[in-house]
Design a protein around this motif. Structure first.
Motif, PDB file in Angstrom:
ATOM      1  N   LEU A   1       0.701  -1.349  -0.381  1.00 27.03           N
ATOM      2  CA  LEU A   1       0.079   0.135  -0.196  1.00 27.03           C
ATOM      3  C   LEU A   1       1.000   0.812  -0.163  1.00 27.03           C
ATOM      4  O   LEU A   1       1.951   0.919   1.006  1.00 27.03           O
TER       5      LEU A   1
ATOM      6  N   HIS B   1      -3.633   4.772  -0.929  1.00 28.59           N
ATOM      7  CA  HIS B   1      -4.319   3.779  -0.619  1.00 28.59           C
ATOM      8  C   HIS B   1      -4.771   4.297   1.199  1.00 28.59           C
ATOM      9  O   HIS B   1      -6.265   4.093   0.932  1.00 28.59           O
TER      10      HIS B   1
ATOM     11  N   LYS C   1      -8.312   3.862   2.093  1.00 25.20           N
ATOM     12  CA  LYS C   1      -9.491   3.356   2.931  1.00 25.20           C
ATOM     13  C   LYS C   1     -10.013   4.017   4.197  1.00 25.20           C
ATOM     14  O   LYS C   1     -10.779   3.401   5.279  1.00 25.20           O
TER      15      LYS C   1
ATOM     16  N   LYS D   1      -2.115   6.373  -7.791  1.00 25.07           N
ATOM     17  CA  LYS D   1      -3.649   5.613  -8.188  1.00 25.07           C
ATOM     18  C   LYS D   1      -3.575   4.253  -8.809  1.00 25.07           C
ATOM     19  O   LYS D   1      -4.775   3.442  -8.796  1.00 25.07           O
TER      20      LYS D   1
ATOM     21  N   ARG E   1      -1.518   1.882  -8.471  1.00 23.22           N
ATOM     22  CA  ARG E   1      -0.771   1.013  -7.423  1.00 23.22           C
ATOM     23  C   ARG E   1      -2.184  -0.019  -6.896  1.00 23.22           C
ATOM     24  O   ARG E   1      -3.380  -0.093  -6.516  1.00 23.22           O
TER      25      ARG E   1
ATOM     26  N   SER F   1      -1.919  -3.103  -4.134  1.00 23.47           N
ATOM     27  CA  SER F   1      -1.192  -4.153  -3.760  1.00 23.47           C
ATOM     28  C   SER F   1      -1.663  -5.519  -3.464  1.00 23.47           C
ATOM     29  O   SER F   1      -1.765  -6.362  -4.249  1.00 23.47           O
TER      30      SER F   1
ATOM     31  N   ARG G   1      -5.365  -5.429  -4.637  1.00 27.77           N
ATOM     32  CA  ARG G   1      -6.580  -4.722  -4.524  1.00 27.77           C
ATOM     33  C   ARG G   1      -6.288  -2.936  -5.359  1.00 27.77           C
ATOM     34  O   ARG G   1      -5.073  -2.412  -5.103  1.00 27.77           O
ATOM     35  N   THR G   2      -6.714  -2.715  -5.386  1.00 27.07           N
ATOM     36  CA  THR G   2      -6.871  -0.854  -5.589  1.00 27.07           C
ATOM     37  C   THR G   2      -7.919  -0.336  -4.654  1.00 27.07           C
ATOM     38  O   THR G   2      -8.380  -0.322  -3.895  1.00 27.07           O
ATOM     39  N   ILE G   3      -7.179   1.410  -5.475  1.00 28.37           N
ATOM     40  CA  ILE G   3      -7.427   2.304  -4.185  1.00 28.37           C
ATOM     41  C   ILE G   3      -9.474   2.147  -4.507  1.00 28.37           C
ATOM     42  O   ILE G   3      -9.941   2.667  -3.082  1.00 28.37           O
TER      43      ILE G   3
ATOM     44  N   HIS H   1     -10.735   0.260  -1.832  1.00 30.78           N
ATOM     45  CA  HIS H   1     -10.220   0.459  -0.186  1.00 30.78           C
ATOM     46  C   HIS H   1     -11.577   1.691  -0.672  1.00 30.78           C
ATOM     47  O   HIS H   1     -12.219   1.269   1.157  1.00 30.78           O
TER      48      HIS H   1
END
Length: 282
Positions: free
Chosen positions: A145, A149, A153, A173, A175, A177, A181-183, A186
């Motif tokens: 993260l 992120h 979240k 943006k 990224r 994890s 999972r993307t932003i 979250h």
């Protein structure tokens, strides 16, 4: 210098009043906080132990599409979330470093000042670290993260807006994890959701949907169908995590509308009686 001494003597004498004393104490606490932040920035060394480059996960798409996750949410086991919660419990209970959990060069999210400041929404810490150490914005933690992120979240809109204006926002943006999972995942998850002081649960759900759609506008379009380790798209995770809130919102709306209808009937009866009453009558 004379005016400064007179001003200081006046406010020092005014400290006998409670309201002035509160202002004095708040100003002193702010000065101490600024000094503490400077000491933190001078001794900030977590950036040396955080990995600068962390492998980014590949985009994955669901093989079962479309799927009604709302109906089969009870059968879907969020294995990755359960494993993560158990790992956190074990870490907090034992407080020991185990092989495979905490490496020598990787820190967990809550021990990194930048991530902790982003999760808490303390803008002074986030700005201070990024402005003094610009490379810190690209660091990631053990879970892959980055600071964006963490801000998304934890629903920290001010931190998000600050990062959005930075030059590294485009890379942040995109990224993905380690739990894939993307932003947007979250933003859809309620794993770290805190209830806000709003009028009712319907407004809380509205705020959640607004936050989700705000993040949805800035992520790459291919991320909309990207699935995490549990095989869930951001939309699936949004439906699952907010299903209970949606049910409570419907009940709240029904009860509120009934109350409003009752009040409307009473007001209409009073207005009707007043409009047709004989002038001067008892």
């Amino acid at each position: 210098m004379v005016l400064s001494r007179i001003n200081y003597a006046f406010w020092k004498r005014a400290k006998g009043y409670l309201c002035i004393q509160n202002v004095w104490d708040k100003k002193r606490s702010h000065k101490f906080a600024d000094r503490l932040l400077e000491l933190l920035l001078d001794s900030e060394g977590s950036r040396k132990r955080c990995p600068f480059v962390f492998p980014n996960e590949k985009i994955m798409f669901s093989e079962e599409f479309p799927s009604n996750v709302t109906e089969k949410k009870d059968q879907i086991k969020l294995k990755d979330r359960v494993m993560k919660e158990e790992a956190v419990k074990d870490l907090l209970r034992d407080k020991k470093t185990e092989e495979g959990w905490l490496g020598d060069n990787i820190l967990p999210m809550w021990e990194t000042p930048l991530f902790l400041g982003a999760a808490s929404g303390i803008m002074e810490v986030v700005k201070g670290i990024i402005e003094r150490y610009p490379e810190a914005v690209s660091y990631v933690n053990r879970d892959g993260l980055n600071v964006l992120h963490v801000a998304v979240k934890h629903r920290k809109s001010k931190v998000y807006e600050y990062l959005e204006k930075g030059p590294a926002f485009e890379s942040l943006k995109q990224r993905i994890s380690t739990d894939k999972r993307t932003i947007l995942h979250h933003a859809a998850s309620m794993e770290y959701y805190r209830e806000e002081a709003l009028a009712g649960v319907a407004y809380q759900l509205q705020r959640e949907l607004q936050w989700y759609h705000q993040i949805r506008e800035i992520v790459p379009k291919q991320y909309l169908m990207h699935v995490d380790k549990d095989g869930l798209t951001p939309g699936d995770l949004l439906d699952i995590d907010h299903a209970d809130m949606h049910d409570q919102a419907k009940i709240w709306m029904k009860e509120t509308s009934q109350s409003c209808s009752t009040v409307a009937v009473l007001i209409a009866g009073v207005v009707f009686a007043a409009a047709y009453a004989i002038p001067g009558g008892t």
